[in-house]
Write a protein that holds these residues in place. Structure first.
Motif, PDB file in Angstrom:
ATOM      1  N   ILE A 151      33.254  43.334  49.270  1.00  0.00           N
ATOM      2  CA  ILE A 151      33.454  43.049  47.845  1.00  0.00           C
ATOM      3  C   ILE A 151      33.440  41.535  47.650  1.00  0.00           C
ATOM      4  O   ILE A 151      34.141  40.809  48.362  1.00  0.00           O
ATOM      5  N   ILE A 152      32.634  41.069  46.695  1.00  0.00           N
ATOM      6  CA  ILE A 152      32.511  39.642  46.410  1.00  0.00           C
ATOM      7  C   ILE A 152      32.763  39.429  44.920  1.00  0.00           C
ATOM      8  O   ILE A 152      32.164  40.097  44.076  1.00  0.00           O
ATOM      9  N   GLY A 153      33.659  38.510  44.589  1.00  0.00           N
ATOM     10  CA  GLY A 153      34.082  38.302  43.212  1.00  0.00           C
ATOM     11  C   GLY A 153      33.083  37.527  42.371  1.00  0.00           C
ATOM     12  O   GLY A 153      31.914  37.365  42.726  1.00  0.00           O
ATOM     13  N   HIS A 154      33.568  37.006  41.241  1.00  0.00           N
ATOM     14  CA  HIS A 154      32.729  36.314  40.269  1.00  0.00           C
ATOM     15  C   HIS A 154      32.471  34.862  40.678  1.00  0.00           C
ATOM     16  O   HIS A 154      33.294  34.208  41.309  1.00  0.00           O
ATOM     17  N   ASN A 155      31.283  34.380  40.311  1.00  0.00           N
ATOM     18  CA  ASN A 155      30.920  32.956  40.442  1.00  0.00           C
ATOM     19  C   ASN A 155      31.026  32.433  41.874  1.00  0.00           C
ATOM     20  O   ASN A 155      31.430  31.289  42.100  1.00  0.00           O
ATOM     21  N   CYS A 156      30.659  33.257  42.821  1.00  0.00           N
ATOM     22  CA  CYS A 156      30.636  32.842  44.229  1.00  0.00           C
ATOM     23  C   CYS A 156      29.230  32.399  44.621  1.00  0.00           C
ATOM     24  O   CYS A 156      28.238  32.796  44.000  1.00  0.00           O
ATOM     25  N   THR A 157      29.150  31.596  45.690  1.00  0.00           N
ATOM     26  CA  THR A 157      27.864  31.195  46.261  1.00  0.00           C
ATOM     27  C   THR A 157      27.881  31.480  47.751  1.00  0.00           C
ATOM     28  O   THR A 157      28.749  30.980  48.471  1.00  0.00           O
ATOM     29  N   LEU A 158      26.932  32.297  48.204  1.00  0.00           N
ATOM     30  CA  LEU A 158      26.713  32.536  49.632  1.00  0.00           C
ATOM     31  C   LEU A 158      25.279  32.127  49.908  1.00  0.00           C
ATOM     32  O   LEU A 158      24.329  32.854  49.556  1.00  0.00           O
ATOM     33  N   ASP A 159      25.109  30.961  50.507  1.00  0.00           N
ATOM     34  CA  ASP A 159      23.780  30.368  50.612  1.00  0.00           C
ATOM     35  C   ASP A 159      23.553  29.841  52.016  1.00  0.00           C
ATOM     36  O   ASP A 159      24.091  28.796  52.400  1.00  0.00           O
ATOM     37  N   GLY A 160      22.788  30.587  52.812  1.00  0.00           N
ATOM     38  CA  GLY A 160      22.480  30.137  54.161  1.00  0.00           C
ATOM     39  C   GLY A 160      22.441  31.281  55.138  1.00  0.00           C
ATOM     40  O   GLY A 160      22.341  32.462  54.782  1.00  0.00           O
ATOM     41  N   GLU A 161      22.553  30.938  56.404  1.00  0.00           N
ATOM     42  CA  GLU A 161      22.533  31.926  57.490  1.00  0.00           C
ATOM     43  C   GLU A 161      23.954  32.483  57.648  1.00  0.00           C
ATOM     44  O   GLU A 161      24.729  32.031  58.497  1.00  0.00           O
ATOM     45  N   ILE A 162      24.284  33.458  56.823  1.00  0.00           N
ATOM     46  CA  ILE A 162      25.661  33.924  56.675  1.00  0.00           C
ATOM     47  C   ILE A 162      25.729  35.427  56.956  1.00  0.00           C
ATOM     48  O   ILE A 162      24.896  36.198  56.477  1.00  0.00           O
ATOM     49  N   THR A 163      26.757  35.826  57.709  1.00  0.00           N
ATOM     50  CA  THR A 163      27.016  37.240  57.962  1.00  0.00           C
ATOM     51  C   THR A 163      28.451  37.552  57.553  1.00  0.00           C
ATOM     52  O   THR A 163      29.383  36.859  57.963  1.00  0.00           O
ATOM     53  N   ILE A 164      28.623  38.596  56.755  1.00  0.00           N
ATOM     54  CA  ILE A 164      29.944  39.035  56.306  1.00  0.00           C
ATOM     55  C   ILE A 164      30.197  40.427  56.864  1.00  0.00           C
ATOM     56  O   ILE A 164      29.404  41.349  56.641  1.00  0.00           O
ATOM     57  N   GLY A 165      31.306  40.618  57.584  1.00  0.00           N
ATOM     58  CA  GLY A 165      31.594  41.883  58.248  1.00  0.00           C
ATOM     59  C   GLY A 165      32.102  42.971  57.313  1.00  0.00           C
ATOM     60  O   GLY A 165      32.377  42.738  56.125  1.00  0.00           O
ATOM     61  N   ASN A 166      32.257  44.166  57.851  1.00  0.00           N
ATOM     62  CA  ASN A 166      32.665  45.342  57.087  1.00  0.00           C
ATOM     63  C   ASN A 166      34.047  45.155  56.454  1.00  0.00           C
ATOM     64  O   ASN A 166      34.951  44.574  57.059  1.00  0.00           O
ATOM     65  N   ASN A 167      34.192  45.694  55.249  1.00  0.00           N
ATOM     66  CA  ASN A 167      35.495  45.782  54.568  1.00  0.00           C
ATOM     67  C   ASN A 167      36.130  44.423  54.275  1.00  0.00           C
ATOM     68  O   ASN A 167      37.349  44.332  54.100  1.00  0.00           O
ATOM     69  N   THR A 168      35.328  43.397  54.244  1.00  0.00           N
ATOM     70  CA  THR A 168      35.845  42.066  53.905  1.00  0.00           C
ATOM     71  C   THR A 168      35.799  41.862  52.392  1.00  0.00           C
ATOM     72  O   THR A 168      34.849  42.278  51.729  1.00  0.00           O
ATOM     73  N   LYS A 169      36.834  41.229  51.863  1.00  0.00           N
ATOM     74  CA  LYS A 169      36.921  40.986  50.429  1.00  0.00           C
ATOM     75  C   LYS A 169      36.946  39.489  50.153  1.00  0.00           C
ATOM     76  O   LYS A 169      37.773  38.765  50.708  1.00  0.00           O
ATOM     77  N   ILE A 170      36.035  39.045  49.290  1.00  0.00           N
ATOM     78  CA  ILE A 170      35.931  37.657  48.893  1.00  0.00           C
ATOM     79  C   ILE A 170      36.242  37.581  47.402  1.00  0.00           C
ATOM     80  O   ILE A 170      35.598  38.265  46.596  1.00  0.00           O
ATOM     81  N   TYR A 171      37.203  36.761  47.036  1.00  0.00           N
ATOM     82  CA  TYR A 171      37.605  36.665  45.633  1.00  0.00           C
ATOM     83  C   TYR A 171      36.699  35.695  44.863  1.00  0.00           C
ATOM     84  O   TYR A 171      35.593  35.398  45.303  1.00  0.00           O
ATOM     85  N   ASN A 172      37.131  35.207  43.726  1.00  0.00           N
ATOM     86  CA  ASN A 172      36.280  34.452  42.806  1.00  0.00           C
ATOM     87  C   ASN A 172      36.104  32.985  43.220  1.00  0.00           C
ATOM     88  O   ASN A 172      36.952  32.407  43.891  1.00  0.00           O
ATOM     89  N   ASN A 173      34.959  32.406  42.800  1.00  0.00           N
ATOM     90  CA  ASN A 173      34.697  30.961  42.949  1.00  0.00           C
ATOM     91  C   ASN A 173      34.774  30.492  44.401  1.00  0.00           C
ATOM     92  O   ASN A 173      35.301  29.415  44.696  1.00  0.00           O
ATOM     93  N   VAL A 174      34.260  31.298  45.291  1.00  0.00           N
ATOM     94  CA  VAL A 174      34.213  30.950  46.717  1.00  0.00           C
ATOM     95  C   VAL A 174      32.818  30.433  47.059  1.00  0.00           C
ATOM     96  O   VAL A 174      31.809  31.003  46.626  1.00  0.00           O
ATOM     97  N   SER A 175      32.760  29.352  47.846  1.00  0.00           N
ATOM     98  CA  SER A 175      31.487  28.786  48.281  1.00  0.00           C
ATOM     99  C   SER A 175      31.395  28.866  49.806  1.00  0.00           C
ATOM    100  O   SER A 175      32.232  28.301  50.509  1.00  0.00           O
ATOM    101  N   ILE A 176      30.377  29.587  50.285  1.00  0.00           N
ATOM    102  CA  ILE A 176      30.117  29.701  51.730  1.00  0.00           C
ATOM    103  C   ILE A 176      28.659  29.299  51.942  1.00  0.00           C
ATOM    104  O   ILE A 176      27.752  29.942  51.399  1.00  0.00           O
ATOM    105  N   ILE A 177      28.442  28.232  52.716  1.00  0.00           N
ATOM    106  CA  ILE A 177      27.079  27.723  52.877  1.00  0.00           C
ATOM    107  C   ILE A 177      26.773  27.425  54.345  1.00  0.00           C
ATOM    108  O   ILE A 177      27.659  27.428  55.196  1.00  0.00           O
TER     109      ILE A 177
END
Length: 298
Positions: A122-148
């Motif tokens: 689950i990924i919240g509002h206004n997030c950025t995931l930009d790049g060589e990124i892997t997110i595992g099972n059942n992980t929750k990301i809230y709002n306005n998170v930047s992962i690059i």
């Protein structure tokens, strides 16, 4: 929400929680509440008998989770060694809201084509995931998170609002005129399973190798993790802590709103007290306090 005490006990049996129950398994519990603001008919938690308000009649409590060794007059009670863990496992299992009703990707969120998402992410509002990124099972990301850049996040993690992960750390070279040139980073950030990252934390990627946060680590809010740091399993870092570049916190370390100098090592089970500034390595099982931090006791 209403549950039967019998269902509470079934849940504890299912997750392997050790407890002793006294009372009527057929009683109906309506929701949950704290002891200070007890709601009639609900389940509550009592860690110490001294926490019970003086004029409060505990016999009116419908169901309580009570710390082992505390003598309290309650008709229906669950007694266990770790009452806090037991109580909140009941809330998580029987009273928590269902994330299945939540849109898995929030409004205004950008996810680049290279990103790989596991199941039930689950990924919240206004997030950025930009790049060589892997997110595992059942992980929750809230709002306005930047992962690059290059980031790996494990299973069952929580990343709260406003977190930034994967930017270059603060590192530069200097010429004879003291002109600074920022060093580009090429490493990533590797985050294990069951990691909690509180709001507004910043985690920089490594210069060449990865910044690492191992399984079970818990980071509170407003924490800075600099490049090349290694945060060990089950480590706890409290709000406002600054972990400078290439510092190593081994397994089960705790930092209480302190500063760890670059390249320092806090060994297994060590503890830095509130506001400590760690300028030397800390040995296993040692509590340090002060500025600069000095050993207080094992």
């Amino acid at each position: 929400m209403r549950v039967i005490v019998k269902d509470v006990l079934k849940h504890l049996n299912r997750i392997g929680e050790k407890y002793i129950f006294f009372g009527d398994e057929n009683e109906i519990v309506q929701g949950y509440s704290s002891l200070d603001n007890y709601k009639p008919g609900s389940i509550t938690w009592i860690k110490k008998a001294d926490n019970v308000p003086l004029e409060f009649d505990t016999r009116n409590i419908k169901l309580a989770v009570v710390q082992k060794g505390e003598e309290i007059d309650i008709e229906n009670k669950i007694i266990c060694e770790n009452s806090k863990k037991c109580f909140f496992s009941i809330l998580d299992g029987l009273f928590a809201s269902d994330d299945k009703d939540v849109d898995p990707i929030g409004n205004g969120t950008y996810i680049s084509p290279e990103v790989k998402l596991g199941k039930n992410v689950i990924i919240g509002h206004n997030c950025t995931l930009d790049g060589e990124i892997t997110i595992g099972n059942n992980t929750k990301i809230y709002n306005n998170v930047s992962i690059i850049n290059r980031v790996w996040v494990g299973n069952n993690c929580v990343i709260e609002s406003g977190v930034t992960i994967g930017h270059d750390g603060f590192s530069f070279t200097e010429n004879e005129n003291h002109e600074k040139h920022m060093i580009k980073h090429y490493g990533g950030v590797k985050i294990g399973n069951n990691v909690h990252i509180g709001g507004q934390c910043h985690i920089a990627r490594g210069t060449i190798d990865n910044t690492v946060i191992e399984d079970g680590a818990k980071l509170d809010t407003l924490i800075h993790i600099a490049h090349n740091c290694k945060i060990g399993k089950n480590t706890v870092i409290l709000p406002g802590s600054l972990i400078y570049g290439s510092a190593v916190l081994e397994e089960n370390v705790q930092v209480s709103s302190g500063i760890i100098r670059n390249q320092m090592r806090m060994k297994k089970n060590s503890f830095a007290g509130i506001g400590s500034v760690v300028l030397k390595d800390v040995e296993e099982n040692i509590i340090v306090v002060g500025v600069p931090a000095k050993p207080m006791r094992k």
